[in-house]
Design a protein around this motif. Structure first.
Motif, PDB file in Angstrom:
ATOM      1  N   ALA A 115       0.808  -1.219   0.000  1.00 22.13           N
ATOM      2  CA  ALA A 115       0.000   0.000   0.000  1.00 22.13           C
ATOM      3  C   ALA A 115       0.846   1.275   0.000  1.00 22.13           C
ATOM      4  CB  ALA A 115      -0.929   0.000   1.207  1.00 22.13           C
ATOM      5  N   LYS A 116       2.143   1.124   0.133  1.00 21.59           N
ATOM      6  CA  LYS A 116       3.029   2.287   0.248  1.00 21.59           C
ATOM      7  C   LYS A 116       3.654   2.637  -1.093  1.00 21.59           C
ATOM      8  CE  LYS A 116       4.163   1.002   5.001  1.00 21.59           C
ATOM      9  NZ  LYS A 116       5.242   0.581   5.911  1.00 21.59           N
ATOM     10  N   VAL A 117       3.861   3.927  -1.314  1.00 25.32           N
ATOM     11  CA  VAL A 117       4.574   4.410  -2.494  1.00 25.32           C
ATOM     12  C   VAL A 117       6.056   4.444  -2.113  1.00 25.32           C
ATOM     13  CG1 VAL A 117       4.894   6.359  -4.068  1.00 25.32           C
ATOM     14  CG2 VAL A 117       2.582   5.756  -3.274  1.00 25.32           C
ATOM     15  N   SER A 157      -6.400   0.369  15.444  1.00 24.06           N
ATOM     16  CA  SER A 157      -5.159   1.064  15.108  1.00 24.06           C
ATOM     17  C   SER A 157      -5.412   2.090  14.010  1.00 24.06           C
ATOM     18  CB  SER A 157      -4.109   0.066  14.620  1.00 24.06           C
ATOM     19  OG  SER A 157      -3.785  -0.838  15.639  1.00 24.06           O
ATOM     20  N   PRO A 158      -4.658   3.193  14.018  1.00 22.36           N
ATOM     21  CA  PRO A 158      -4.818   4.196  12.962  1.00 22.36           C
ATOM     22  C   PRO A 158      -4.509   3.614  11.587  1.00 22.36           C
ATOM     23  CG  PRO A 158      -3.508   5.073  14.771  1.00 22.36           C
ATOM     24  CD  PRO A 158      -3.677   3.603  15.022  1.00 22.36           C
ATOM     25  N   ILE A 159      -5.275   4.047  10.605  1.00 17.71           N
ATOM     26  CA  ILE A 159      -5.103   3.620   9.215  1.00 17.71           C
ATOM     27  C   ILE A 159      -4.512   4.790   8.434  1.00 17.71           C
ATOM     28  CG2 ILE A 159      -6.300   2.904   7.114  1.00 17.71           C
ATOM     29  CD1 ILE A 159      -8.461   1.677   8.955  1.00 17.71           C
ATOM     30  N   ARG A 160      -3.522   4.472   7.594  1.00 23.25           N
ATOM     31  CA  ARG A 160      -2.918   5.492   6.745  1.00 23.25           C
ATOM     32  C   ARG A 160      -3.092   5.056   5.286  1.00 23.25           C
ATOM     33  NH1 ARG A 160       2.803   6.166   8.513  1.00 23.25           N
ATOM     34  NH2 ARG A 160       2.862   3.984   7.943  1.00 23.25           N
ATOM     35  N   LEU A 161      -3.362   6.039   4.432  1.00 21.69           N
ATOM     36  CA  LEU A 161      -3.384   5.781   2.999  1.00 21.69           C
ATOM     37  C   LEU A 161      -2.589   6.863   2.285  1.00 21.69           C
ATOM     38  CD1 LEU A 161      -5.584   7.965   1.786  1.00 21.69           C
ATOM     39  CD2 LEU A 161      -7.205   6.257   2.535  1.00 21.69           C
ATOM     40  N   THR A 162      -2.153   6.549   1.086  1.00 20.72           N
ATOM     41  CA  THR A 162      -1.378   7.467   0.261  1.00 20.72           C
ATOM     42  C   THR A 162      -2.161   7.702  -1.019  1.00 20.72           C
ATOM     43  OG1 THR A 162       0.658   6.524   1.164  1.00 20.72           O
ATOM     44  CG2 THR A 162       0.859   7.836  -0.846  1.00 20.72           C
ATOM     45  N   VAL A 163      -2.313   8.975  -1.392  1.00 15.99           N
ATOM     46  CA  VAL A 163      -3.115   9.310  -2.569  1.00 15.99           C
ATOM     47  C   VAL A 163      -2.418  10.412  -3.357  1.00 15.99           C
ATOM     48  CG1 VAL A 163      -4.563  10.915  -1.228  1.00 15.99           C
ATOM     49  CG2 VAL A 163      -5.450   9.957  -3.358  1.00 15.99           C
ATOM     50  N   ALA A 164      -2.511  10.328  -4.682  1.00 19.11           N
ATOM     51  CA  ALA A 164      -1.952  11.371  -5.539  1.00 19.11           C
ATOM     52  C   ALA A 164      -2.742  12.662  -5.327  1.00 19.11           C
ATOM     53  CB  ALA A 164      -2.023  10.944  -7.005  1.00 19.11           C
ATOM     54  N   THR A 165      -2.030  13.791  -5.241  1.00 15.15           N
ATOM     55  CA  THR A 165      -2.689  15.063  -4.929  1.00 15.15           C
ATOM     56  C   THR A 165      -3.659  15.509  -6.010  1.00 15.15           C
ATOM     57  OG1 THR A 165      -0.810  16.314  -5.797  1.00 15.15           O
ATOM     58  CG2 THR A 165      -0.861  15.908  -3.416  1.00 15.15           C
ATOM     59  N   PHE A 166      -3.478  15.061  -7.259  1.00 19.82           N
ATOM     60  CA  PHE A 166      -4.419  15.454  -8.318  1.00 19.82           C
ATOM     61  C   PHE A 166      -5.768  14.772  -8.154  1.00 19.82           C
ATOM     62  CE2 PHE A 166      -2.694  11.600 -10.315  1.00 19.82           C
ATOM     63  CZ  PHE A 166      -3.857  10.994 -10.768  1.00 19.82           C
ATOM     64  N   ASN A 183       6.955  14.063  -3.145  1.00 19.02           N
ATOM     65  CA  ASN A 183       6.949  13.963  -4.596  1.00 19.02           C
ATOM     66  C   ASN A 183       7.773  12.745  -4.999  1.00 19.02           C
ATOM     67  OD1 ASN A 183       7.522  14.399  -7.447  1.00 19.02           O
ATOM     68  ND2 ASN A 183       6.673  16.443  -7.108  1.00 19.02           N
ATOM     69  N   SER A 184       7.195  11.909  -5.845  1.00 16.53           N
ATOM     70  CA  SER A 184       7.875  10.691  -6.278  1.00 16.53           C
ATOM     71  C   SER A 184       8.815  10.935  -7.450  1.00 16.53           C
ATOM     72  CB  SER A 184       6.842   9.644  -6.702  1.00 16.53           C
ATOM     73  OG  SER A 184       6.222  10.046  -7.918  1.00 16.53           O
ATOM     74  N   GLY A 185       8.787  12.145  -7.988  1.00 19.94           N
ATOM     75  CA  GLY A 185       9.534  12.434  -9.209  1.00 19.94           C
ATOM     76  C   GLY A 185       8.613  12.425 -10.419  1.00 19.94           C
ATOM     77  N   PHE A 186       7.480  11.721 -10.294  1.00 18.87           N
ATOM     78  CA  PHE A 186       6.480  11.676 -11.359  1.00 18.87           C
ATOM     79  C   PHE A 186       5.211  12.411 -10.969  1.00 18.87           C
ATOM     80  CE2 PHE A 186       9.028   7.822 -11.972  1.00 18.87           C
ATOM     81  CZ  PHE A 186       9.451   8.038 -13.277  1.00 18.87           C
ATOM     82  N   THR A 187       4.862  12.313  -9.699  1.00 21.00           N
ATOM     83  CA  THR A 187       3.660  12.984  -9.217  1.00 21.00           C
ATOM     84  C   THR A 187       3.809  13.256  -7.722  1.00 21.00           C
ATOM     85  OG1 THR A 187       1.235  12.974  -9.337  1.00 21.00           O
ATOM     86  CG2 THR A 187       2.274  10.951  -8.610  1.00 21.00           C
ATOM     87  N   GLU A 188       2.946  14.130  -7.229  1.00 19.67           N
ATOM     88  CA  GLU A 188       2.951  14.478  -5.818  1.00 19.67           C
ATOM     89  C   GLU A 188       1.894  13.641  -5.094  1.00 19.67           C
ATOM     90  OE1 GLU A 188       3.563  18.642  -3.695  1.00 19.67           O
ATOM     91  OE2 GLU A 188       1.557  18.456  -4.578  1.00 19.67           O
ATOM     92  N   PHE A 189       2.225  13.217  -3.884  1.00 22.77           N
ATOM     93  CA  PHE A 189       1.330  12.405  -3.064  1.00 22.77           C
ATOM     94  C   PHE A 189       1.154  13.047  -1.697  1.00 22.77           C
ATOM     95  CE2 PHE A 189       3.158   9.365  -5.997  1.00 22.77           C
ATOM     96  CZ  PHE A 189       2.085   8.559  -6.338  1.00 22.77           C
TER      97      PHE A 189
END
Length: 162
Positions: free
Chosen positions: A65-67, A115-124, A144-150
């Protein structure tokens, strides 16, 4: 809509990997390669099907689930439950997101407790971010992954919100 959460299998993985999203969500398109099939079969992925056994979506828990780019920014330093998810592109934008995500969160909380849940999503992906906010997630980090911002977002248990 959602009837059952199933173990991922090769048939389901291949169908998911062949999904095609419209721009700008085509960022989430995948290739149906042996490597990608193997990833979806790594026991961190589950499929969600409806009453007709049609795939509604999928989710994963843990490392999948992680970038990877987020590690160098320290966004995954806290030991939380990471989830990733995807909805069938034929259902996206049709009002099913809240029920879809609620079902996943319910399943996760039954498996892992409060437990707390975390998710990663593209800012667009404003539509997803808005949905996650409605579900009680709030902004934590940006990278920023270099391709998009999260961004990472967290949904804390009721005890931690107090």
């Amino acid at each position: 809509m959602i009837v059952q959460i199933k173990e991922m299998n090769e048939t389901l993985a291949k169908e998911i990997l062949n999904w095609q999203y419209d721009p700008p969500y085509d960022f989430y398109n995948n290739d149906c390669t042996d490597e990608n099939i193997i990833e979806l079969l790594n026991d961190q992925f589950k499929a969600i099907v409806d009453e007709h056994n049609q795939i509604v979506g999928f989710f994963c828990v843990g490392e999948s689930a992680k970038v990877p780019a987020g590690y160098k920014f320290g966004v995954y330093d806290a030991d939380l439950i990471d989830i990733g998810l995807g909805m069938n592109p034929n259902l996206v934008g049709k009002g099913f997101g809240f029920e879809f995500c609620t079902s996943i969160i319910y399943f996760i909380k039954n498996q892992f407790g409060e437990s707390p849940i975390r998710l990663t999503v593209a800012t667009f992906n404003k539509r997803a971010i808005h949905l996650y906010e409605k579900l009680g997630f709030f902004y934590e980090n940006r990278f920023n992954s270099g391709f998009t911002e999260f961004i990472t977002m967290i949904n804390k248990s009721a005890e931690e919100k107090e």
